[in-house]
Scaffold this motif. Structure first.
Motif, PDB file in Angstrom:
ATOM      1  N   THR A 231       0.846  -1.196   0.000  1.00 59.37           N
ATOM      2  CA  THR A 231       0.000   0.000   0.000  1.00 59.37           C
ATOM      3  C   THR A 231       0.879   1.243   0.000  1.00 59.37           C
ATOM      4  N   ASP A 234       2.393   1.823  -3.445  1.00 56.96           N
ATOM      5  CA  ASP A 234       1.417   2.479  -4.325  1.00 56.96           C
ATOM      6  C   ASP A 234       1.318   3.965  -4.021  1.00 56.96           C
ATOM      7  N   ARG A 274      -1.237   4.840  -6.853  1.00 52.02           N
ATOM      8  CA  ARG A 274      -2.378   5.755  -6.705  1.00 52.02           C
ATOM      9  C   ARG A 274      -2.468   6.781  -7.825  1.00 52.02           C
ATOM     10  N   TYR A 281      -2.972  -2.264  -5.972  1.00 58.02           N
ATOM     11  CA  TYR A 281      -4.412  -2.129  -5.766  1.00 58.02           C
ATOM     12  C   TYR A 281      -4.982  -1.224  -6.855  1.00 58.02           C
ATOM     13  N   TYR A 283      -7.478   1.991  -7.705  1.00 58.98           N
ATOM     14  CA  TYR A 283      -7.965   3.191  -7.029  1.00 58.98           C
ATOM     15  C   TYR A 283      -8.987   3.897  -7.906  1.00 58.98           C
TER      16      TYR A 283
END
Length: 283
Positions: A231, A234, A274, A281, A283
């Protein structure tokens, strides 16, 4: 050395904008410089929004918000930085880009001015060698989000003078930050320790040992980290992580710093975290 009142910040991205925010909030005249006027306008709008959030929490008054925003002057022509007593660049994490900037700033700023870099891994000594003022070149590594994070790594180059160090250390304190003294070495302290952690986390995903979610949960629940390493990767930007790992690998010569092939492939695909909408992940 007289107190610094006017600062030049080169680069209006996330870090440059955050640095401009805290200098303006602390009463400095800020010359925020970038070649892209659209990026400058977006940066100022983001700074205004973030100052407004601080006002909503009671940390600033509405008058202080307006005064801080008014201290920021947007500039696309580097030659207009000539009145600054201090400059800090927040450009891409590439030696050739930063070197060109330092050569240019050395000719534009007054001889007494300090030149600082927000680099997270590149040699301060190499950047200082691009100038005729190596004793006045120093690292001032802020952390994202700049208005929130307390730490600033203050990095000595080989020729950085004690006067320059003390001036920049005191400047960090005036900004409400906690300065930590570090000597020049690839990655300094923060990224020398953090990037191998992120890299190894990426290897565990690539090798099928665990999912990104599982890796992050191990660190959040087992090590009390506020966010897991992937996380965080990112959030930093996977391209930035790969650039730093390459600096570590080249500078220290140890194969343990070679970027994980999965990280490299993700960057090649444009999955930067991000800022691009997708990394480990979505977003």
């Amino acid at each position: 050395m007289s107190p610094i009142q006017t600062v030049a910040i080169i680069g209006a991205g996330t870090m440059g904008g955050g640095i401009a925010h805290i200098f303006a909030r602390s009463g400095f005249a800020v010359l925020l410089c970038d070649i892209d006027q659209t990026l400058l306008d977006k940066s100022l709008a983001r700074i205004r929004t973030n100052l407004g959030r601080e006002a909503a929490k009671g940390k600033l008054t509405s008058d202080e918000v307006e005064a801080a925003a008014a201290r920021i002057h947007l500039i696309t022509d580097r030659d207009q930085l000539s009145q600054a007593e201090f400059a800090i660049e927040a450009a891409s994490e590439r030696l050739e880009i930063k070197s060109e900037l330092f050569r240019s700033l050395d000719t534009i700023l007054p001889p007494s001015a300090i030149l600082a870099t927000n680099t997270s891994s590149i040699s301060i000594t190499k950047l200082a060698a691009q100038t005729n003022r190596p004793t006045q070149v120093i690292g001032m590594h802020f952390f994202n989000p700049v208005p929130v994070m307390a730490l600033v790594e203050i990095i000595h180059g080989l020729q950085t003078s004690q006067t320059t160090f003390e001036t920049v250390r005191d400047l960090a304190v005036r900004l409400g930050k906690t300065p930590i003294e570090v000597n020049d070495s690839p990655g300094f302290v923060s990224n020398r320790v953090l990037m191998p952690l992120i890299n190894e986390a990426a290897f565990t995903v690539m090798e099928g040992i665990a999912t990104a979610e599982a890796v992050d949960q191990v660190f959040q629940l087992g090590m009390a980290h506020p966010m897991g390493p992937l996380t965080l990767a990112d959030f930093i930007g996977l391209d930035v992580c790969v650039d730093i790992l390459r600096v570590l690998h080249q500078g220290l010569g140890d194969p343990k710093y070679r970027p994980c092939p999965l990280l490299v492939r993700m960057v090649d695909a444009g999955w930067l975290g991000r800022k691009s909408g997708r990394g480990f992940y979505t977003y």
